[in-house]
Write a protein that holds these residues in place. Structure first.
Motif, PDB file in Angstrom:
ATOM      1  N   TYR A 104      37.067  57.158  -1.034  1.00 19.91           N
ATOM      2  CA  TYR A 104      36.751  56.688  -1.346  1.00 19.91           C
ATOM      3  C   TYR A 104      36.601  54.751  -1.711  1.00 19.91           C
ATOM      4  O   TYR A 104      36.183  54.294  -1.662  1.00 19.91           O
ATOM      5  N   SER A 135      28.374  50.954 -10.081  1.00 19.64           N
ATOM      6  CA  SER A 135      29.581  51.072 -10.509  1.00 19.64           C
ATOM      7  C   SER A 135      30.644  51.858  -9.185  1.00 19.64           C
ATOM      8  O   SER A 135      31.726  52.190  -9.193  1.00 19.64           O
ATOM      9  N   ILE A 139      34.598  49.949 -10.004  1.00 24.70           N
ATOM     10  CA  ILE A 139      35.202  51.109 -10.156  1.00 24.70           C
ATOM     11  C   ILE A 139      36.611  51.130  -8.694  1.00 24.70           C
ATOM     12  O   ILE A 139      36.019  51.777  -7.777  1.00 24.70           O
ATOM     13  N   ARG A 144      38.775  56.372  -9.059  1.00 24.81           N
ATOM     14  CA  ARG A 144      38.163  57.671  -8.998  1.00 24.81           C
ATOM     15  C   ARG A 144      39.351  58.158  -8.617  1.00 24.81           C
ATOM     16  O   ARG A 144      38.680  59.549  -8.816  1.00 24.81           O
ATOM     17  N   ASP A 148      39.753  61.832 -10.668  1.00 23.57           N
ATOM     18  CA  ASP A 148      39.329  63.738 -10.151  1.00 23.57           C
ATOM     19  C   ASP A 148      40.660  64.300 -10.683  1.00 23.57           C
ATOM     20  O   ASP A 148      40.640  65.248 -10.680  1.00 23.57           O
TER      21      ASP A 148
END
Length: 180
Positions: A104, A135, A139, A144, A148
């Motif tokens: 990410y 998004s 974020i 993120r 998860d």
């Protein structure tokens, strides 16, 4: 007839779940490395990733069965097996958070324009594409990755139910009968 113990002895549960979660998490990391390679070899890495993903519940079953077999049959109940499975997914989720964060933070942002261009070329809605891009910018990678952990744990709750049912139903019958 022996009364079931309502307060089951779960000594060793967390230890075994953490140890098995480490193995499960390392498997997930190997599986997730295929996501890193999807941008270079999409078909090959995508097929490997899907195959490994399909194997995840079978591996969870195998690890839970191994744990069940390490206990006497009187000590393994449905709730015991279910809790072990939830913890198994939770500990694995914590471990796989590291590559998720890397993905990410570095890989996805570098490849996002290419991904959005491919989505445009196959006709995705422009509003959806704008929402995805927004998004991705709003974020943070850590949020993120933490999300998860929650998602994987929720899936663990769901996937551990049938495993616990199967393993309790197929538990070996103990030869230890208390005859006095």
């Amino acid at each position: 007839m022996q009364q079931p113990n309502l307060l089951e002895d779960r000594s060793g549960l967390y230890h075994h779940a953490a140890k098995s979660g480490l193995v499960f998490g390392l498997f997930w990391i190997i599986k997730y490395l295929c996501v890193f390679g999807i941008f270079r070899m999409p078909l090959f890495m995508g097929l490997i990733y899907m195959g490994l993903t399909i194997y995840v519940p079978f591996m969870a079953y195998s690890l839970t069965k191994k744990y069940r077999d390490s206990l006497s049959s009187e000590r393994f109940s449905f709730s015991h097996g279910w809790l072990f499975g939830i913890l198994l997914y939770f500990f694995a989720s914590i471990l796989v958070t590291i590559p998720h964060f890397i993905f990410y933070s570095y890989i996805l942002p570098a490849n996002l324009p290419q991904i959005l261009d491919q989505m445009r070329s196959v006709g995705f809605d422009k509003t959806l594409l704008r929402a995805i891009e927004t998004s991705m910018n709003e974020i943070s990678p850590i949020k993120r990755a933490l999300g998860d952990i929650s998602n994987n744990t929720i899936w663990g709750i769901v996937f551990s139910l049938p495993v616990a049912i199967l393993l309790k139903r197929n538990a070996p019958i103990s030869n230890n009968t208390n005859q006095q």
